[in-house]
Every structure is written in C-alpha cells, then in structure tokens.
Design a protein around this motif. Structure first.
Motif, PDB file in Angstrom:
ATOM      1  N   LEU A 190      -8.652   1.172  -1.838  1.00  0.00           N
ATOM      2  CA  LEU A 190      -7.229   1.070  -2.145  1.00  0.00           C
ATOM      3  C   LEU A 190      -6.600  -0.048  -1.300  1.00  0.00           C
ATOM      4  CD1 LEU A 190      -4.745   3.831  -2.772  1.00  0.00           C
ATOM      5  CD2 LEU A 190      -4.236   2.279  -0.914  1.00  0.00           C
ATOM      6  N   ILE A 191      -6.886  -0.056  -0.017  1.00  0.00           N
ATOM      7  CA  ILE A 191      -6.343  -1.090   0.866  1.00  0.00           C
ATOM      8  C   ILE A 191      -6.909  -2.461   0.502  1.00  0.00           C
ATOM      9  CG2 ILE A 191      -6.326  -1.920   3.256  1.00  0.00           C
ATOM     10  CD1 ILE A 191      -6.103   1.094   4.041  1.00  0.00           C
ATOM     11  N   LEU A 243      -9.891   5.300  -0.024  1.00  0.00           N
ATOM     12  CA  LEU A 243      -8.790   4.704   0.724  1.00  0.00           C
ATOM     13  C   LEU A 243      -9.120   3.288   1.173  1.00  0.00           C
ATOM     14  CD1 LEU A 243      -7.627   7.797   2.759  1.00  0.00           C
ATOM     15  CD2 LEU A 243      -6.398   6.650   0.918  1.00  0.00           C
ATOM     16  N   SER A 260       1.087   2.344  -4.371  1.00  0.00           N
ATOM     17  CA  SER A 260      -0.197   3.017  -4.587  1.00  0.00           C
ATOM     18  C   SER A 260       0.015   4.520  -4.452  1.00  0.00           C
ATOM     19  CB  SER A 260      -1.234   2.543  -3.561  1.00  0.00           C
ATOM     20  OG  SER A 260      -0.950   3.083  -2.279  1.00  0.00           O
ATOM     21  N   VAL A 275       0.843  -1.199   0.000  1.00  0.00           N
ATOM     22  CA  VAL A 275       0.000   0.000   0.000  1.00  0.00           C
ATOM     23  C   VAL A 275       0.878   1.248   0.000  1.00  0.00           C
ATOM     24  CG1 VAL A 275      -1.624   1.365   1.371  1.00  0.00           C
ATOM     25  CG2 VAL A 275      -2.018  -1.076   1.053  1.00  0.00           C
ATOM     26  N   LEU A 276       1.913   1.245   0.821  1.00  0.00           N
ATOM     27  CA  LEU A 276       2.754   2.433   0.959  1.00  0.00           C
ATOM     28  C   LEU A 276       3.711   2.643  -0.215  1.00  0.00           C
ATOM     29  CD1 LEU A 276       3.599   2.213   4.756  1.00  0.00           C
ATOM     30  CD2 LEU A 276       1.925   3.695   3.630  1.00  0.00           C
ATOM     31  N   TYR A 284      -1.199   6.316  -2.134  1.00  0.00           N
ATOM     32  CA  TYR A 284      -1.549   6.654  -0.751  1.00  0.00           C
ATOM     33  C   TYR A 284      -0.885   7.950  -0.302  1.00  0.00           C
ATOM     34  CZ  TYR A 284      -1.301   6.745   4.296  1.00  0.00           C
ATOM     35  OH  TYR A 284      -1.356   7.157   5.598  1.00  0.00           O
ATOM     36  N   TRP A 285       0.409   8.099  -0.538  1.00  0.00           N
ATOM     37  CA  TRP A 285       1.133   9.284  -0.047  1.00  0.00           C
ATOM     38  C   TRP A 285       0.629  10.562  -0.723  1.00  0.00           C
ATOM     39  CZ3 TRP A 285       3.202   8.804   4.378  1.00  0.00           C
ATOM     40  CH2 TRP A 285       3.748   7.602   4.787  1.00  0.00           C
ATOM     41  N   ARG A 310      -2.710  11.396   0.903  1.00  0.00           N
ATOM     42  CA  ARG A 310      -2.445  11.910   2.254  1.00  0.00           C
ATOM     43  C   ARG A 310      -1.921  13.345   2.199  1.00  0.00           C
ATOM     44  NH1 ARG A 310       1.776  12.073   6.051  1.00  0.00           N
ATOM     45  NH2 ARG A 310       1.059  11.692   8.177  1.00  0.00           N
TER      46      ARG A 310
END
Length: 77
Positions: free
Chosen positions: A72-73, A69, A18, A14-15, A20-21, A24
C-alpha cells in the motif's frame, strides 16, 4: 528538504486516499471492547490478562497484513 517534503506528501496520500485507517481499525478491534478496552482504560493489568488467557486458551491468530501494508505504501511512492 525535497525528500522531507516528498515524504510528507506521500504520508498524506496514504492516510487520506487509501484504506489504511480501516486496516488499522480491524487490526486493533480487540481493544474496542471487553478485556482489551478495559486494559486500555487501565482497569485491567497484564497479570489479569495473563489469567484471562490461561482460562480461555490461545486467541485466534489474525494476520497483521504486513505485506499488504508495505505494498500500500509502495503504491504511493
């Protein structure tokens, strides 16, 4: 033990694989400048932010993209 290992692998994917960052960073962009950055640095109190909000009106509502989100996870699980 296997569940913990699997969770660690999923968290890593995920980190690293994707957006994600980016999501965020977009969500908390208001803390990068202006009153938000001053608050993070301890230069502005909650009382000061309250006065700022009263003087400038309601902030623009921005989606936290909760469902995005979650999906996504779930893609990596």
């Amino acid at each position: 033990m296997d569940n913990f290992a699997r969770a660690l692998v999923i968290a890593d994917m995920v980190l690293t694989k994707s957006d994600y960052w980016k999501v965020r960073a977009d969500r908390y962009a208001s803390f990068d400048g202006g009153k938000g950055a001053a608050f993070v640095k301890g230069q502005v109190s909650l009382e000061d932010l309250r006065e700022y909000a009263v003087a400038n009106g309601e902030p623009k509502v921005i989606s936290g993209r909760q469902e995005y989100l979650e999906n996504l996870i779930n893609r990596f699980i």
